[in-house]
Design a protein around this motif. Structure first.
Motif, short mmCIF file in Angstrom:
data_model
loop_
_atom_site.label_atom_id
_atom_site.label_comp_id
_atom_site.label_asym_id
_atom_site.label_seq_id
_atom_site.Cartn_x
_atom_site.Cartn_y
_atom_site.Cartn_z
N LEU A 8 0.67 -9.65 -3.86
CA LEU A 8 -0.34 -9.12 -5.03
C LEU A 8 -0.19 -7.74 -5.24
O LEU A 8 0.14 -7.35 -6.41
CB LEU A 8 -1.57 -9.90 -5.20
CG LEU A 8 -2.44 -9.42 -6.24
CD1 LEU A 8 -1.68 -10.19 -7.67
CD2 LEU A 8 -3.81 -10.31 -6.02
N ALA A 9 -0.59 -7.21 -4.08
CA ALA A 9 -0.64 -5.47 -4.41
C ALA A 9 0.66 -4.99 -4.42
O ALA A 9 0.75 -4.12 -5.40
CB ALA A 9 -1.28 -5.02 -3.10
N THR A 11 3.16 -6.29 -6.24
CA THR A 11 3.55 -6.68 -7.51
C THR A 11 2.92 -5.81 -8.53
O THR A 11 3.30 -5.30 -9.55
CB THR A 11 3.16 -8.15 -7.87
OG1 THR A 11 4.30 -8.94 -6.95
CG2 THR A 11 3.46 -8.57 -9.40
N TYR A 12 1.54 -5.63 -8.08
CA TYR A 12 0.74 -4.57 -8.97
C TYR A 12 1.12 -3.19 -9.04
O TYR A 12 1.19 -2.55 -10.09
CB TYR A 12 -0.70 -4.94 -8.42
CG TYR A 12 -1.84 -3.78 -9.18
CD1 TYR A 12 -2.41 -4.10 -10.40
CD2 TYR A 12 -1.73 -2.43 -8.74
CE1 TYR A 12 -3.21 -3.34 -10.89
CE2 TYR A 12 -2.66 -1.59 -9.43
CZ TYR A 12 -3.41 -2.02 -10.38
OH TYR A 12 -4.13 -1.03 -11.05
N ALA A 15 4.29 -3.11 -11.04
CA ALA A 15 3.93 -3.10 -12.67
C ALA A 15 3.11 -1.97 -13.13
O ALA A 15 3.39 -1.29 -14.21
CB ALA A 15 3.05 -4.33 -12.91
N ARG A 16 2.32 -1.45 -12.22
CA ARG A 16 1.57 -0.07 -12.64
C ARG A 16 2.45 1.25 -12.62
O ARG A 16 2.25 1.98 -13.58
CB ARG A 16 0.25 0.06 -11.65
CG ARG A 16 -0.54 1.41 -11.79
CD ARG A 16 -1.56 0.83 -12.67
NE ARG A 16 -2.69 1.71 -12.63
CZ ARG A 16 -2.73 3.07 -13.14
NH1 ARG A 16 -1.69 3.39 -13.81
NH2 ARG A 16 -3.76 3.67 -12.92
N GLU A 48 -8.26 3.67 -6.53
CA GLU A 48 -7.23 2.60 -6.70
C GLU A 48 -6.21 2.55 -5.61
O GLU A 48 -5.98 1.33 -5.14
CB GLU A 48 -6.41 2.67 -7.95
CG GLU A 48 -5.59 1.73 -8.32
CD GLU A 48 -4.79 2.12 -10.04
OE1 GLU A 48 -4.12 0.94 -10.21
OE2 GLU A 48 -5.45 2.97 -10.46
N LEU A 52 -5.67 -0.44 -2.75
CA LEU A 52 -4.09 -1.04 -2.65
C LEU A 52 -3.75 -0.73 -0.96
O LEU A 52 -3.15 -1.70 -0.32
CB LEU A 52 -3.20 -0.40 -3.41
CG LEU A 52 -3.16 -0.80 -4.78
CD1 LEU A 52 -2.66 0.16 -5.85
CD2 LEU A 52 -2.95 -2.23 -5.23
#
Length: 73
Positions: A8-9, A11-12, A15-16, A48, A52
């Motif tokens: 999840l991290a 992928t984040y 995307a970010r 942030e 992560l």
């Protein structure tokens, strides 16, 4: 599962930031970087990036136990 937190991290971050955690065109090198190198989180706000880093810990037991736990960080 802790492996889910890593995925999840990762992928984040993609995307970010529009890029993966590591840079390489070689699949085996990417795999090695995932288990041995710190992720590239430059450009993200410190708070942030800290969340992560915890979700991307190399040892699964060092990661938060759930997505809810990540959200609480």
């Amino acid at each position: 599962l802790q492996s889910d937190q890593y995925s999840l991290a990762a992928t984040y971050v993609h995307a970010r930031q529009g890029r993966g955690l590591f840079e390489s065109s070689l699949l085996h090198e990417l795999a090695l970087l995932h288990v041995s190198a710190p992720p590239k989180l430059d450009g993200l706000p410190p708070a942030e990036a800290d969340v992560l880093r915890r979700a991307l810990a190399k040892k699964p037991g060092d990661r938060p136990p759930s997505a809810e736990a990540v959200a609480r960080l």
